[in-house]
Structures are given as C-alpha cells and as structure tokens.
Design a protein around this motif. Structure first.
Motif, PDB file in Angstrom:
ATOM      1  N   ASP A  82      51.757  46.477  53.197  1.00  0.00           N
ATOM      2  CA  ASP A  82      51.895  45.706  52.155  1.00  0.00           C
ATOM      3  C   ASP A  82      51.574  44.310  52.215  1.00  0.00           C
ATOM      4  OD1 ASP A  82      53.294  47.604  50.724  1.00  0.00           O
ATOM      5  OD2 ASP A  82      55.290  46.861  51.443  1.00  0.00           O
ATOM      6  N   ALA A  83      50.723  43.769  53.357  1.00  0.00           N
ATOM      7  CA  ALA A  83      50.092  42.482  53.367  1.00  0.00           C
ATOM      8  C   ALA A  83      48.844  42.559  52.583  1.00  0.00           C
ATOM      9  CB  ALA A  83      49.721  42.235  55.090  1.00  0.00           C
ATOM     10  N   GLU A  84      48.708  41.336  52.252  1.00  0.00           N
ATOM     11  CA  GLU A  84      47.480  40.930  51.081  1.00  0.00           C
ATOM     12  C   GLU A  84      46.335  41.181  51.995  1.00  0.00           C
ATOM     13  OE1 GLU A  84      46.137  37.913  47.702  1.00  0.00           O
ATOM     14  OE2 GLU A  84      48.025  37.542  48.957  1.00  0.00           O
ATOM     15  N   ARG A  85      45.443  41.724  51.341  1.00  0.00           N
ATOM     16  CA  ARG A  85      44.029  41.626  52.002  1.00  0.00           C
ATOM     17  C   ARG A  85      42.990  40.988  51.271  1.00  0.00           C
ATOM     18  NH1 ARG A  85      48.059  45.781  53.046  1.00  0.00           N
ATOM     19  NH2 ARG A  85      46.970  47.516  53.990  1.00  0.00           N
ATOM     20  N   ARG A  86      42.048  39.896  51.947  1.00  0.00           N
ATOM     21  CA  ARG A  86      40.997  39.460  51.083  1.00  0.00           C
ATOM     22  C   ARG A  86      39.807  39.632  51.898  1.00  0.00           C
ATOM     23  NH1 ARG A  86      44.120  33.744  49.040  1.00  0.00           N
ATOM     24  NH2 ARG A  86      45.960  34.707  47.919  1.00  0.00           N
ATOM     25  N   VAL A  87      38.723  39.951  51.236  1.00  0.00           N
ATOM     26  CA  VAL A  87      37.559  40.174  51.871  1.00  0.00           C
ATOM     27  C   VAL A  87      36.533  39.127  51.812  1.00  0.00           C
ATOM     28  CG1 VAL A  87      35.349  41.814  51.938  1.00  0.00           C
ATOM     29  CG2 VAL A  87      37.455  42.859  51.483  1.00  0.00           C
ATOM     30  N   ALA A  88      36.050  38.584  52.971  1.00  0.00           N
ATOM     31  CA  ALA A  88      35.208  37.336  52.898  1.00  0.00           C
ATOM     32  C   ALA A  88      34.476  37.325  54.294  1.00  0.00           C
ATOM     33  CB  ALA A  88      35.840  36.055  52.592  1.00  0.00           C
ATOM     34  N   GLY A  89      32.911  37.038  54.069  1.00  0.00           N
ATOM     35  CA  GLY A  89      32.295  36.837  55.230  1.00  0.00           C
ATOM     36  C   GLY A  89      31.798  35.800  55.407  1.00  0.00           C
ATOM     37  N   THR A  90      31.542  35.166  56.853  1.00  0.00           N
ATOM     38  CA  THR A  90      31.368  33.639  57.115  1.00  0.00           C
ATOM     39  C   THR A  90      29.923  33.377  56.256  1.00  0.00           C
ATOM     40  OG1 THR A  90      30.154  34.485  59.097  1.00  0.00           O
ATOM     41  CG2 THR A  90      32.491  33.457  59.286  1.00  0.00           C
TER      42      THR A  90
END
Length: 350
Positions: free
Chosen positions: A48-56
C-alpha cells in the motif's frame, strides 16, 4: 512524518524502505521506473506504499514527487552525475535531505553549491548519511573537544567479509575511479587539495601488534570534519591491499551480471572498523574507534535516523556535517543497540 525515498528500487533503497517500515514511518517510493518501484514495494512487503515516478532529468517531476513530504532520503547513485538534481528538488519542495553517498567530490560539491539555497529555503541537507561518514564525523568532534586545538586527524577504513559490493556501489566506484586511484582530497592548511601524498603509509590497527600498510582513499569525512573542527590537516586512508582490487576492470556488462548486492547471510558476517587518530597542536594524541556489522544495513539505520532527527528536532538550515546537525554522543549511543560500538582511548605508540 512522511519521508520520500528516491532510488527506492535499488539495493540500498530497499534496505532503507525496510527500516522505515520497521519504525512505522510513512514513506513515498520515488524513482524513474514504476515497474521497479512496484517490485520493490512487493519485495519489502509494502503493497500500500505510495509510489511516485520521477527521473533526475525532470526537475518538475522530482519536485512534485517530494512535495508534501517532510524529508528525502536519496539512495540513487552514482551521485556524482545524478545527486545534485535530487538535492535541488528536495530543497524546492521544502524537504530536509540526506543521502547514502560515499562519493567524496560529490559531497564537497553539495556543500559548495547548495548551502545558501538550503538556508534560504529553511531546510537542512546532510550528505553522506552512511555507516562510515556519520559515526566517524561525530567521533571526530568528540576527539576535538578532548584535544583542542587539533593539528591533525587521520581516518582509516577497514572492512572485512560481507560478500562484496552492491551493483550500485560498483557503478559509483567506476564513476569516480580516477579520484579513488588518486587517493582523493586531503584537507591541509585551510583548503582541500588533490594529489597530495599520504603522510602515513602504515597504521597499527586495533588488536594488531604490527602496522598495516595503508593508502590514501577519498572518504567523505575529509570534507565534513573541517566544517566543524579547527584542524590543520585531515586525510583518509584504507588498507593498501585495496589497490590491487581496484586494478580489476569493471564494465557495465560485468556489473550487470553480478548479484544486486550481498545476501543477508553475507552481510551478517561483515565487520567494519573505522579508526581516527588525532593529534593536538601541542603533541597530545588520542584515538577514536568505531566498529560494527553490515555496512549496508547500518547505512539504512543511519540514513533513516538522520532524516527522522532533522524532521523531529530541526537543525539550523543549510548544508551541514553530521556533527553540526546532531548531538554527537546522543546519535552514537542510539547506534549501540544496532551493534555499533565506539570508544575513545589514548593513541598507541607510533
């Protein structure tokens, strides 16, 4: 309290996630690949942990990934080419920041680049929140209080066992291999200098009657210690035998073919010893020793506790060395139940 872990799908990142979960701290998994974040959440048991997609490479996405969090733990190396973007985004999002870098030149660049920016944003940045830098930097401050004024501090890192390095650590090693082979920077007479010959070529380590050959090595505390101690000379060393291993070529293909990192049984057999030899201006000498197991597991504990303390008991804003951000004895004593021991003693005869 909510902490974002950037590089959550990596070997060190998953250990940090597990430590956050053990301490029941809310977390956000951040990284460039959603599938890998999903896999990491599954492996660690965080469905259930929140995931957020972001590259450098996407500053706006990084800031968005960190927004609403109180702190960021960056585990995504090599930091030399990706770390600055994460520091910048954490500051822009108003988050305190720590990372698990051991890359000396990167750590210095964080101090040189982000101090004013972090001060203006009211956040604290502590790079190199690792098994080596944090306890060694804290013990150095205690030694300095005992010997002040301090002429010289020499730190020596020795690690045995453990099943080898993770793929991420090997990539960081390849990225910084020129600095590693050159011995990194030495602090001398008010400045950091590269290419200086090591003053000490052998050190008598704890429990040894004979001196061990050593070589200069780019440890992060050469950057952090002079931030809070008036000292003329600081250099970092490791066992000279490491030099032979550094001559083995490492290609991306070789690294990718290796295990992600040492398994739990291998980590359990690993032991580290970090020695600080300090000399006062009038010739008095003392030694600090830090010993413990499992560098990767210990780094997870230290990184999480470093971020937690910045959130729960804020330090002054800016880029800080560990001993500027945390009370040295209190933090070191927190580590004792995790198997990390530290002592201060009279230095052995040379």
């Amino acid at each position: 309290m909510k902490i974002a872990v950037h590089g959550a799908s990596g070997y060190q990142g998953k250990l940090v996630l597990a430590e956050l979960a053990r301490r029941d701290i809310e977390m956000v998994l951040a990284g460039r690949d959603l599938a890998r974040l999903e896999e990491a959440a599954s492996v660690v048991g965080l469905p259930d942990a929140e995931r957020r997609v972001a590259g450098t490479g996407d500053d706006e996405a990084l800031v968005s990934a960190f927004r609403g969090c109180d702190g960021v733990i960056n585990c995504a190396g090599p930091f030399t080419w990706s770390g600055e973007a994460v520091v910048r985004a954490a500051i822009a999002a108003g988050c305190h920041y720590v990372d698990t870098s051991g890359e000396q030149l990167y750590v210095k660049k964080v101090f040189d680049t982000f101090t004013t920016e972090a001060e203006n944003a009211g956040v604290t940045v502590v790079p190199a929140a690792t098994d080596g830098c944090v306890p060694v930097d804290l013990v150095a401050h205690i030694l300095a209080d005992r010997l002040e004024p301090v002429e010289e501090i020499i730190t020596t890192h020795v690690i045995v066992g453990g099943g080898g390095m993770s793929r991420g650590s090997l990539r960081s090693l390849v990225e910084t291999i020129d600095a590693v082979k050159a011995g990194g920077m030495t602090y001398d007479d008010g400045d950091w200098r590269s290419g200086m010959p090591a003053r000490h070529t052998a050190i008598r380590l704890p429990g040894q009657s004979e001196a061990t050959p050593v070589m200069a090595f780019p440890v992060p505390e050469v950057v952090t210690i002079p931030r809070h101690i008036r000292v003329r000379h600081v250099e970092g060393l490791t066992e000279a035998a490491l030099g032979d291993r550094l001559n083995t070529p490492l290609t991306p293909e070789i690294i990718e073919s290796l295990p992600e990192g040492p398994d739990e049984d291998s980590r359990r057999t690993q032991r580290f010893t970090y020695v600080l030899d300090a000399t006062s201006a009038d010739g008095r000498r003392a030694r600090g020793i830090v010993q413990g197991p499992d560098t990767y597991g210990t780094t997870a504990v230290i990184a999480v506790e470093s971020a937690r303390r910045l959130i729960a008991d804020p330090a002054k804003p800016g880029v800080l060395a560990p001993a500027q951000a945390y009370h040295p004895t209190a933090f070191l004593d927190f580590l004792i139940p995790h198997g990390i021991q530290w002592i201060i003693e009279d230095a052995p005869a040379t």
